[in-house]
Design a protein around this motif. Sequence first.
Motif, mmCIF file in Angstrom:
data_model
loop_
_atom_site.group_PDB
_atom_site.id
_atom_site.type_symbol
_atom_site.label_atom_id
_atom_site.label_comp_id
_atom_site.label_asym_id
_atom_site.label_seq_id
_atom_site.Cartn_x
_atom_site.Cartn_y
_atom_site.Cartn_z
ATOM 1 N N GLN B 441 0.846 -1.204 0.000
ATOM 2 C CA GLN B 441 0.000 0.000 0.000
ATOM 3 C C GLN B 441 0.878 1.249 0.000
ATOM 4 O O GLN B 441 2.027 1.213 0.446
ATOM 5 N N LEU B 442 0.292 2.319 -0.501
ATOM 6 C CA LEU B 442 1.042 3.568 -0.645
ATOM 7 C C LEU B 442 0.485 4.660 0.267
ATOM 8 O O LEU B 442 -0.727 4.758 0.428
ATOM 9 N N PHE B 444 0.890 8.863 0.377
ATOM 10 C CA PHE B 444 1.472 9.902 -0.459
ATOM 11 C C PHE B 444 1.922 11.101 0.344
ATOM 12 O O PHE B 444 1.580 11.268 1.509
ATOM 13 N N GLN B 445 2.634 11.986 -0.345
ATOM 14 C CA GLN B 445 3.188 13.173 0.275
ATOM 15 C C GLN B 445 2.103 14.132 0.746
ATOM 16 O O GLN B 445 2.100 14.592 1.860
ATOM 17 N N ASN B 446 1.174 14.437 -0.178
ATOM 18 C CA ASN B 446 0.226 15.503 0.094
ATOM 19 C C ASN B 446 -1.175 14.943 0.287
ATOM 20 O O ASN B 446 -1.816 14.548 -0.676
ATOM 21 N N GLU B 449 -4.120 15.886 -1.955
ATOM 22 C CA GLU B 449 -4.257 15.291 -3.267
ATOM 23 C C GLU B 449 -4.580 13.810 -3.208
ATOM 24 O O GLU B 449 -5.078 13.255 -4.170
ATOM 25 N N SER B 450 -4.246 13.182 -2.097
ATOM 26 C CA SER B 450 -4.435 11.740 -2.085
ATOM 27 C C SER B 450 -5.794 11.333 -1.534
ATOM 28 O O SER B 450 -6.163 10.179 -1.586
ATOM 29 N N LEU B 451 -6.556 12.282 -1.001
ATOM 30 C CA LEU B 451 -7.912 11.970 -0.551
ATOM 31 C C LEU B 451 -8.903 12.664 -1.476
ATOM 32 O O LEU B 451 -8.785 13.855 -1.737
ATOM 33 N N GLU B 505 -4.460 15.604 10.441
ATOM 34 C CA GLU B 505 -5.603 14.685 10.497
ATOM 35 C C GLU B 505 -5.817 13.994 9.156
ATOM 36 O O GLU B 505 -6.102 12.806 9.091
#
Lengths: 297, 674
Positions: B441-442, B444-446, B449-451, B505
Amino acid sequence: MKLDNIYKEEKKSAIAKLSEIIITMASRPSGLIGLSILVFHIILAFISPYIAPHDFKAIDPTLMLQAPSAEYWFGTDDLGRDVFTRTILGGRTALTITFFGSLIALLWGGLLGIFCGLVGGKIDDVVMRIVDAFLSIPWILAMLLIVSLLGTSTEVLIPALGFFYGKGIVRVARAATHDVIAKDFIVSAKARGHSNFSIIWNEIIPNVRDAILVEGAMRWSWMLLGFSSLSFLGFGVSPPTPDWGLMISNARGLMSFAYWAVIAPIVGLSSLIIGINLTADAFAKALGIDRSTKAPV
Amino acid sequence: MTDIIQKVKNLSIGFRSKKGDEILILKNISTNIKKGETVGIVGESGSGKSTLALAMMGYVKHGLYTIGGECQFNSSNLLKMKSKDLEKIRGRKIAMIPQNAGQALTPNLKIGYQIDEALQLHSDLNEKEREKKISELLNKVRLPSPETIALRYPHELSGGQQQRVAVAMALAGTPDLLLLDEPTTGLDVTTQAHVLELLNFIAKDTGTSMVYVSHDLGAIAQVSDRIIVMYSGEIVLEGPSRDILKRPIHPYTHGLLKSIPKLSLAGLPESMPGSQPQPGTIQSGCSFFDRCNFSDENCKNNSPQLEFLKDLNTSVRCFNYEKLINENQVSQTVNKIKNKSQDKEILNLSEVSISYAKQKLLDQIFNRISDDNPTVKDININIKKGETIALVGESGSGKSTILKSIAGLLRTKDGLIRFDENRNLSSDLKERDPNDLRIIQLIFQNPDESLNPNHTIEEIIAQPLKLYFGLKGEELKKNIIDLLQKVRLGEFYTSRYPRQLSGGEKQRVAVARAFAAKPDIILCDEVTSALDVSVQAAVLNLLQQLKENFGTTYIFVSHDLAVVRAISDRVAVLYQGRLCEVGPSNDVYRFPSHPYTEVLLGAVLEPDPDIKPKLVAEDIVEERPPEKGCSFQGRCSRIVGDICKKEIPPWQLTDSGNAIRCHIPIKELQKEQF
């Protein structure tokens, strides 16, 4: 956790969301005006057959080109028909055909655009070049061809208009998808192994829906103008059905001495288009899309 | 009082909420900037530090307005000035260096033209003098061969060079005050150290006053004479930089310094609980009350005032600062990481090469990638079950590329990725079966952007649960709440949207989503670099704890060597997609090391005025890895000779089990680096 109450926002039902959007739209003067015009036209389209004072096809040579009076509020046309009756009835066909036409345009244009944006590569290239090719054909000529081959029935007009006005939506939907596709949540969904369909439905559509809906609303007003042009040219609604485009076309030659016969349908048509445009703009702003900063596609 | 150049007096800036309430972003700020002084303004995102810096040049962001107070520059209030008069001051007297120079430079104009434009506006030189001045300025910011640089376009320069050009443009008007808004944040560690060194030089050379805004105490420590700490729109601490960094007497600064990982100390730093209050939510009492370890009843009800302590030359906003004066130094305690790494190998990369080269038609037909000099080449790493391995390197070193390939998002050119000793993972996502996808699983940084912004937290976490385990209804709900509690978020988060959550959060939700799949390996791609310092430590601690509970293996990518030091068992250093050094993190952080590791370690900025970065190599940016020989030959300061350019260096083992890939024998490296 003091912030809990401040940031609490329950997931809302679709109806609650919609009513919230409408309230936001109406809170702007331009949105309120647009919405009122649009709602007025829609209500009028529903009730006009019951409130029309005269028979819209009753021809009376003795009443030719009467100026507005107490009996005939907007005067009469060259065949002695009541202009007021014909004006309030004249929007019904246009509104119905273009409404369903833009729904079709939204569906095929939106889905194809999202699909192209998602798959990219060769398929995207080929499909977009075909769309471009169609964009280069003057739609009115193509419409005239279709209508003269297949007739002017509603079953022909709705899909034909829907097709021609969906091309632009393909581009908007594709561009909006491209914005979303690079975001990590799509990469994340791909890495988890979700199917393309699931990614389109769960991840992309909720994020491009707003942009596409607003575009669809704008297309509606353009389609209305386009449809009226067809009627004006005699390829839309066939007489004696009252229609604004047709009425303008008939009365235009008599404009110099019977202006009333042409002004009423013009006011009807342009007010509806302005209404839809203002509503679409307010809709866009209520959804947080600022059209003024975006280049037209 | 002639040496005061900018005087901020009782400044309040805010906006009006929808309900009509006045919400303050800056609350009654008063401070002075003296001539020739560098002042660092530090704070978390949302603390108002940028708003304050912009107000110092008479600019208030759209949507905000000045509620009261003034910003005096040369005894005239900038905030009341007409825009015509402001034009005369901006650029000539006060200049600004933006965060992202790449975006601040006009892409279609040559560098020389843009500097000339600044000169025309802000100086009275004639054409000949301007010509001379341009190369003078470019020389001053230490750009190589000014004549050629002036003819280039911004995109032809590296990030560090662009930032230097921005500095040159700001200096064009010989300003008295230079405002820098996070000028090194987007840059690589090595470049960052070089730019800071340049700024120090310029401050000394020209005597310009500087206001340096940053969230990074490490950077602030290197440049500033005086530090202003902002929290929730207020100055909470202001004083000489050495005192503040060595002996912070405000609990916020104290906690902040404790939560920054340091190179000298392995293990995870203590985290600060909670997050900064949103503007307008604090009604009474100290705004730091929630997160403070030293607070009492008084703090809850009364707001402390900024108090000037004469003997310390420091202003502090706290009732209980005396408790902190007695605590002499920031004694950092760390939670030592306890990893039960087993001997069992969980992931093995052997001879992995990855290429971004465009496929030619013939290659496409035969489904192969032909590229003699791929972006990533010859990666051999064994990863043991339960360990944390970190990949470090500057941007362009291929660390994220390798992560993507492990996740199956990027096809490899050559090599094998093996899971659990015998299971080959295909490099094509579509050929992996669902279980292969579940085990990796990954994160991400930000998290922005990842949600998916249109999904509630419940929907976001439900996705892997539905996909891999087919959970429904009550059971699904139970699992979601369970996961949320594991990442220390409450049940009430389920119905919220990502935009209603703070950065920390959101990242916790992303962590919960990754753990929902019950993975064996989690790939962390710069997971803390988008977070505030105080939150970073909390997320790192959470990751560590989850790992100890579940025995997960982490592959951790970061450019921040201090963070890597804190969390990882083993480190792999990458340059231009080639491994330079692999070893246990204790040994990688100790000399002797690969010349590139030496450069990286030297450039780390620590929030300590006594530790200065060591600039070993030039900050040149190489576009492509060299065709032959050592990957680091272009920048290496210890180059031996032709052998470095012709032959790929061999792996050498140090006594402690650290593998270094260099032509210089270990013994000699040891001599030179100590």
